[in-house]
Design a protein around this motif. Structure first.
Motif, PDB file in Angstrom:
ATOM      1  N   VAL A 196      -5.107   9.192   1.619  1.00 16.23           N
ATOM      2  CA  VAL A 196      -5.927   8.160   0.971  1.00 16.23           C
ATOM      3  C   VAL A 196      -5.096   6.893   0.738  1.00 16.23           C
ATOM      4  O   VAL A 196      -5.594   5.775   0.884  1.00 16.23           O
ATOM      5  CB  VAL A 196      -6.522   8.692  -0.352  1.00 16.23           C
ATOM      6  N   PHE A 197      -3.818   7.075   0.414  1.00 14.93           N
ATOM      7  CA  PHE A 197      -2.954   5.902   0.229  1.00 14.93           C
ATOM      8  C   PHE A 197      -2.782   5.127   1.535  1.00 14.93           C
ATOM      9  O   PHE A 197      -2.745   3.894   1.526  1.00 14.93           O
ATOM     10  CB  PHE A 197      -1.586   6.319  -0.320  1.00 14.93           C
ATOM     11  N   TYR A 198      -2.675   5.828   2.654  1.00  9.58           N
ATOM     12  CA  TYR A 198      -2.586   5.135   3.942  1.00  9.58           C
ATOM     13  C   TYR A 198      -3.807   4.240   4.147  1.00  9.58           C
ATOM     14  O   TYR A 198      -3.687   3.099   4.607  1.00  9.58           O
ATOM     15  CB  TYR A 198      -2.478   6.129   5.090  1.00  9.58           C
ATOM     16  N   ALA A 199      -4.983   4.780   3.807  1.00  4.98           N
ATOM     17  CA  ALA A 199      -6.210   3.979   3.932  1.00  4.98           C
ATOM     18  C   ALA A 199      -6.131   2.752   3.023  1.00  4.98           C
ATOM     19  O   ALA A 199      -6.499   1.636   3.419  1.00  4.98           O
ATOM     20  CB  ALA A 199      -7.430   4.838   3.582  1.00  4.98           C
ATOM     21  N   TYR A 200      -5.642   2.951   1.796  1.00  3.37           N
ATOM     22  CA  TYR A 200      -5.480   1.847   0.845  1.00  3.37           C
ATOM     23  C   TYR A 200      -4.536   0.790   1.425  1.00  3.37           C
ATOM     24  O   TYR A 200      -4.804  -0.422   1.353  1.00  3.37           O
ATOM     25  CB  TYR A 200      -4.926   2.407  -0.462  1.00  3.37           C
ATOM     26  N   GLN A 201      -3.435   1.226   2.012  1.00  4.03           N
ATOM     27  CA  GLN A 201      -2.475   0.295   2.610  1.00  4.03           C
ATOM     28  C   GLN A 201      -3.125  -0.559   3.697  1.00  4.03           C
ATOM     29  O   GLN A 201      -2.945  -1.780   3.734  1.00  4.03           O
ATOM     30  CB  GLN A 201      -1.305   1.068   3.217  1.00  4.03           C
ATOM     31  N   PHE A 202      -3.858   0.089   4.581  1.00  8.65           N
ATOM     32  CA  PHE A 202      -4.424  -0.626   5.730  1.00  8.65           C
ATOM     33  C   PHE A 202      -5.432  -1.684   5.305  1.00  8.65           C
ATOM     34  O   PHE A 202      -5.445  -2.785   5.863  1.00  8.65           O
ATOM     35  CB  PHE A 202      -5.058   0.357   6.715  1.00  8.65           C
ATOM     36  N   VAL A 203      -6.276  -1.359   4.314  1.00  5.73           N
ATOM     37  CA  VAL A 203      -7.264  -2.367   3.910  1.00  5.73           C
ATOM     38  C   VAL A 203      -6.600  -3.529   3.172  1.00  5.73           C
ATOM     39  O   VAL A 203      -7.051  -4.673   3.276  1.00  5.73           O
ATOM     40  CB  VAL A 203      -8.402  -1.759   3.056  1.00  5.73           C
ATOM     41  N   TRP A 204      -5.495  -3.244   2.469  1.00  3.36           N
ATOM     42  CA  TRP A 204      -4.786  -4.342   1.808  1.00  3.36           C
ATOM     43  C   TRP A 204      -3.975  -5.167   2.794  1.00  3.36           C
ATOM     44  O   TRP A 204      -3.834  -6.385   2.627  1.00  3.36           O
ATOM     45  CB  TRP A 204      -3.913  -3.814   0.674  1.00  3.36           C
ATOM     46  N   ASN A 205      -3.471  -4.527   3.832  1.00  5.51           N
ATOM     47  CA  ASN A 205      -2.707  -5.271   4.845  1.00  5.51           C
ATOM     48  C   ASN A 205      -3.551  -6.351   5.510  1.00  5.51           C
ATOM     49  O   ASN A 205      -3.082  -7.477   5.734  1.00  5.51           O
ATOM     50  CB  ASN A 205      -2.203  -4.313   5.930  1.00  5.51           C
TER      51      ASN A 205
END
Length: 520
Positions: free
Chosen positions: A261-270
């Motif tokens: 879930v954190f990976y998903a969070y990272q990608f949308v913030w990137n």
């Protein structure tokens, strides 16, 4: 099927109608606590929701979803308080949008003697509004219900989710280029939640993780598709709701799937939310939350803002727990060729990562992570012309880094260290690559002396005719190396020691005579 959470929401809406001022004040206060990130924990425990809220100290909350009147809060309130409501909002946001709850609340009429209205009864949702996140989620949820009813067996559920259900959502997604990626991003998040819900002891963990990563890959792809349209004014409301939902999805996520879930969070913030310059306000929302999930989110936002000292302060604080997450930040810096920043991050994180690799349970996993890290460091060394950290990592990751370290020493002509490595690993001369031995014989014969000395002693120690022949053959090769190094006097001393030490081995003495090793 109506969930207990939806039943509680129905009770909440009918018991506390927004037509009354005091209920509107209650909702406003709870929303403020929730949006400021003051709800530190909110999770399901059997038929209850428990939570902790920061409001002039910690308030401990328990919401009973079966017997609503048994709900309580440590603030001492004898009815629903802002802490209880804020906790429920946080829990709701993990799978739904707050906007969808408030919309239903506003539309609802006060309950009558006939009982509460079925606000959350499942209904057919055959279409959606391009401009409403709540309608997207209702639509996807309805499609999911149809899919589950259509499969012949629950054993095919997860496979079908990736190969049948999600491809259908692609076909039904909005056609507008600005909106379509965001819809598919949320559809992927929905699928991730369903996959995580299905995990139990009968499912191999790695199988579930592999499926989750397929949806994480989709999120990364769709986030990149949103990069340019993220600043469009018409997406503002959708993006604000999305940002809130994804944050609470991360904060509410439990192990063992926090990483995905954190990976998903990272990608949308990137690629998405960063374009709206929301990082400072997101950090304020996370303020005070010391959970791993919140700390990871803060670190990534600080990383995006290039506040490396602040980000690395959090990394050092969590150290080993953070190690699996550090790879992505290092890779991002390597990809962007941010040499100075990468150097700063490596100085802090390299010891953390190498310790983590050594602690992994299987050789295969250790080797996989070592290979990944050293590939990253190779690119860094080539770019910066500094290989000190690369060498340090190879040394500290032995024996899992043997392949890279051996190749590095040979290619940089550090032949004596190369031989030391073979001896440390316990490798025999006969097992080493011939072309490398030939190359070292030409360039630095002396480096090979230890390998030959050990090989000769091992051959003699086997005490049979064929091994004695092998030993004399090795002695001839070694003699030629001594000659090249102009160490004939040392050679004579060495062979006399060999003869003296083996004088009781008649067969070997005969082989020495045949080889003309006679120095009396």
């Amino acid at each position: 099927m109506v969930t207990k959470m939806e039943q509680f929401a129905t009770w909440l809406i009918n018991t506390y109608p927004l037509s009354e001022e005091r209920n509107r004040v209650l909702l406003k206060g709870a929303l403020q606590l929730f949006r400021q990130g003051n709800v530190i924990h909110a999770f399901e425990d059997g038929t209850s929701i428990t939570g902790k809220v920061q409001d002039n100290g910690h308030r401990h909350v328990l919401l009973d979803m079966d017997i609503h009147e048994l709900s309580r809060c440590s603030c001492g309130a004898d009815s629903l308080c802002i802490h209880q409501l804020a906790t429920f909002l946080s829990f709701w946001s993990q799978t739904r949008t707050i906007a969808s709850l408030i919309e239903k609340w506003k539309e609802a009429t006060p309950h009558t003697a006939s009982g509460p209205s079925p606000l959350f009864q499942k209904k057919k949702v055959d279409s959606y509004s391009d401009a409403s996140l709540a309608s997207w989620l209702d639509f996807v949820d309805h499609q999911h219900d149809q899919y589950k009813r259509s499969i012949p067996s629950t054993r095919t559920y997860l496979t079908g989710l990736t190969h049948a259900f999600f491809p259908k959502l692609r076909l039904l997604a909005p056609k507008k280029a600005e909106v379509r990626p965001l819809f598919l991003l949320h559809a992927s998040l929905f699928c991730m939640q369903e996959v995580m819900k299905s995990y139990d002891s009968s499912q191999p963990y790695q199988y579930i993780v592999d499926i989750l990563h397929r949806f994480v890959d989709v999120i990364e792809e769709e986030a990149k598709g949103l990069f340019h349209s993220a600043i469009a004014f018409q997406l503002d409301t959708l993006l604000k709701e999305s940002r809130e939902m994804i944050r609470h999805m991360l904060l509410g996520q439990k192990e063992p799937f926090i990483r995905e879930v954190f990976y998903a969070y990272q990608f949308v913030w990137n690629d998405v939310f960063q374009r709206r310059n929301w990082m400072s306000s997101e950090l304020k929302e996370l303020e005070g939350d010391q959970s791993l999930q919140a700390e990871l989110a803060k670190t990534h936002l600080l990383f995006l803002q290039k506040k490396d000292d602040d980000a690395l302060h959090i990394v050092k604080k969590h150290a080993h727990q953070y190690a699996p997450y550090v790879f992505n930040w290092l890779q991002a810096l390597a990809n962007s060729k941010a040499k100075d920043r990468l150097d700063t991050w490596l100085q802090t994180s390299l010891p953390i990562v190498t310790t983590y690799i050594h602690d992994e349970p299987t050789y295969e996993r250790k080797r996989q992570l070592t290979k990944h890290l050293l590939k990253l460091l190779t690119d860094y060394a080539l770019e910066t012309k500094h290989d000190a950290m690369y060498i340090e990592a190879m040394k500290s990751l032995m024996p899992y880094s043997y392949g890279e370290y051996e190749w590095y020493l040979f290619e940089t002509k550090k032949y004596r260290k190369w031989v030391e490595l073979q001896l440390w690993m316990g490798f025999e001369l006969s097992g080493l690559e011939t072309y490398k031995i030939k190359e070292i014989k030409k360039a630095d014969p002396y480096a090979l002396f230890p390998l030959y000395h050990i090989a000769i002693q091992q051959a003699i120690g086997q005490r049979n005719k064929s091994s004695y022949k092998e030993a004399t053959s090795l002695l001839k090769a070694l003699h030629s190396l001594y000659k090249k190094e102009k160490l004939e006097d040392v050679w004579v001393e060495y062979i006399l020691q060999i003869k003296e030490g083996t004088k009781r081995l008649r067969s070997f003495q005969e082989e020495l005579k045949k080889g003309r090793f006679t120095y009396d």
